[in-house]
Design a protein around this motif. Structure first.
Motif, mmCIF file in Angstrom:
data_model
loop_
_atom_site.group_PDB
_atom_site.id
_atom_site.type_symbol
_atom_site.label_atom_id
_atom_site.label_comp_id
_atom_site.label_asym_id
_atom_site.label_seq_id
_atom_site.Cartn_x
_atom_site.Cartn_y
_atom_site.Cartn_z
ATOM 1 N N ARG A 167 4.557 13.569 49.250
ATOM 2 C CA ARG A 167 5.646 14.598 48.729
ATOM 3 C C ARG A 167 5.520 15.814 48.149
ATOM 4 N NH1 ARG A 167 9.053 9.645 48.964
ATOM 5 N NH2 ARG A 167 9.820 10.233 46.529
ATOM 6 N N PHE B 15 11.291 14.781 54.993
ATOM 7 C CA PHE B 15 10.558 13.321 54.624
ATOM 8 C C PHE B 15 12.715 12.327 54.921
ATOM 9 C CE2 PHE B 15 7.301 15.483 52.441
ATOM 10 C CZ PHE B 15 6.803 14.799 53.555
ATOM 11 N N LEU C 15 12.377 19.590 51.603
ATOM 12 C CA LEU C 15 11.652 18.297 51.105
ATOM 13 C C LEU C 15 12.565 17.197 52.282
ATOM 14 C CD1 LEU C 15 10.724 18.368 47.451
ATOM 15 C CD2 LEU C 15 9.306 17.347 49.402
ATOM 16 N N ASP D 14 11.348 14.819 42.770
ATOM 17 C CA ASP D 14 9.876 14.891 42.640
ATOM 18 C C ASP D 14 9.389 16.627 42.736
ATOM 19 O OD1 ASP D 14 9.275 12.767 44.559
ATOM 20 O OD2 ASP D 14 10.268 13.857 46.416
#
Length: 333
Positions: free
Chosen positions: A40, A63, A59, A73
């Motif tokens: 990531r 994911f 993101l 993240d």
């Protein structure tokens, strides 16, 4: 054309915690993170490098993670690379890279574009893989060139070519990046040659430095360098790059009928009763021919027709005029 390639994470056995000294001056290793988190973080950097923008939604959708995790993240990446992103700007709903952004996670050996993760070749005793030569990549140079394209800057750098293997200073206005087989090229207006050319990014001997022309009217003298006379703006458009050409691919007609049928099957050249066609930008045709063992010059075309047809199994011609593709040519530097 492939415009870029994505990242292969360099997993290491080191599980130590990153310290502040890790973050300056060298690439951060993967061992301090879980594998999913490392992917990531690399994705975040990939978006900033290539797409020039990043959102939490990117993101989340890529994911399958929650918004809080995506935000976490992004915050972690900001801690790892505190100078990578511009401060939040009202009205812009995404993160932007700074003009001096350089990757801290990705390396030139790990560049990939199509996928998030690359898998190792099989290691079973009945399967093997032939090693392939890799070309040198220079990721900091690539990052600076992409930034120059985004912000419409001109740059100076020492660049080596086959004609100048030790390298010499060039002034360029970069316009695009192309990934050809296993190497990156930057398409740029070269102020030395006063025309658009392609330069291998791996042959940059110095990091590109931004150069600006004097304000309009300050360098109008006839004996001033062209860069100053034109205020740093290329005097012509890159019409070759804008031109899309459709090629028709078929077996070498100088092979026997049975051989041609075999080649058509090998390369899947027949599509719906017609020969396979591909479309690409005109300056990339020469690279396409070389990398696919298709005659790319008059000499090779003659060899394919008379001397050794088996060595040149596929021919390419323009779909509209049936002109041999090698006659279009290209101008690398």
């Amino acid at each position: 054309m492939q415009y870029l390639q994505y990242i292969k994470p360099a997993i290491t056995a080191d599980t130590s915690t990153l310290s502040a000294t890790n973050l300056a001056g060298r690439r951060i290793e993967a061992g301090a993170f879980s594998h999913p988190q490392w992917l990531r973080l690399c994705f975040i950097e990939r978006q900033l490098l290539w797409e020039r923008r990043l959102t939490t939604t990117m993101l989340m959708e890529t994911f399958g993670i929650s918004r809080p995790q995506a935000q976490k993240d992004i915050k972690l990446y900001q801690q790892l690379a505190p100078t990578a992103m511009k401060p939040y700007q009202l009205g812009i709903p995404y993160h932007q890279p700074t003009e001096g952004f350089e990757p801290v996670l990705l390396s030139g050996e790990d560049l990939q574009w199509q996928s998030i993760e690359d898998y190792a070749p099989p290691s079973a005793g009945h399967a093997t893989e032939m090693p392939m030569l890799k070309r040198r990549h220079n990721l900091p140079v690539l990052a600076r060139l992409l930034s120059a394209i985004e912000h419409q800057r001109s740059i100076e750098a020492v660049i080596a070519t086959m004609n100048s293997p030790k390298g010499r200073t060039r002034r360029l206005t970069p316009t695009a990046v192309a990934f050809v087989n296993n190497r990156y090229h930057v398409r740029a207006f070269c102020w030395d040659h006063m025309g658009y050319r392609d330069f291998l990014i791996g042959r940059f001997k110095s990091n590109p430095e931004v150069v600006t022309a004097p304000r309009s009217g300050m360098s109008s003298a006839k004996n001033a360098p062209a860069f100053e006379q034109c205020n740093g703006v290329p005097p012509e458009a890159d019409t070759d790059w804008d031109q899309m050409v459709e090629l028709e691919l078929k077996p070498n007609p100088h092979l026997s009928g049975e051989q041609q049928a075999l080649i058509a099957s090998d390369y899947e050249l027949e599509e719906g009763g017609a020969w396979k066609r591909v479309t690409m930008r005109k300056p990339l045709i020469g690279y396409f021919l070389v990398d696919n063992r298709i005659p790319s010059s008059k000499v090779e075309y003659h060899m394919a027709a008379h001397d050794n047809p088996i060595a040149w199994p596929v021919f390419a011609c323009t779909a509209d005029s049936n002109r041999p593709a090698h006659e279009i040519g290209f101008k690398p530097d």
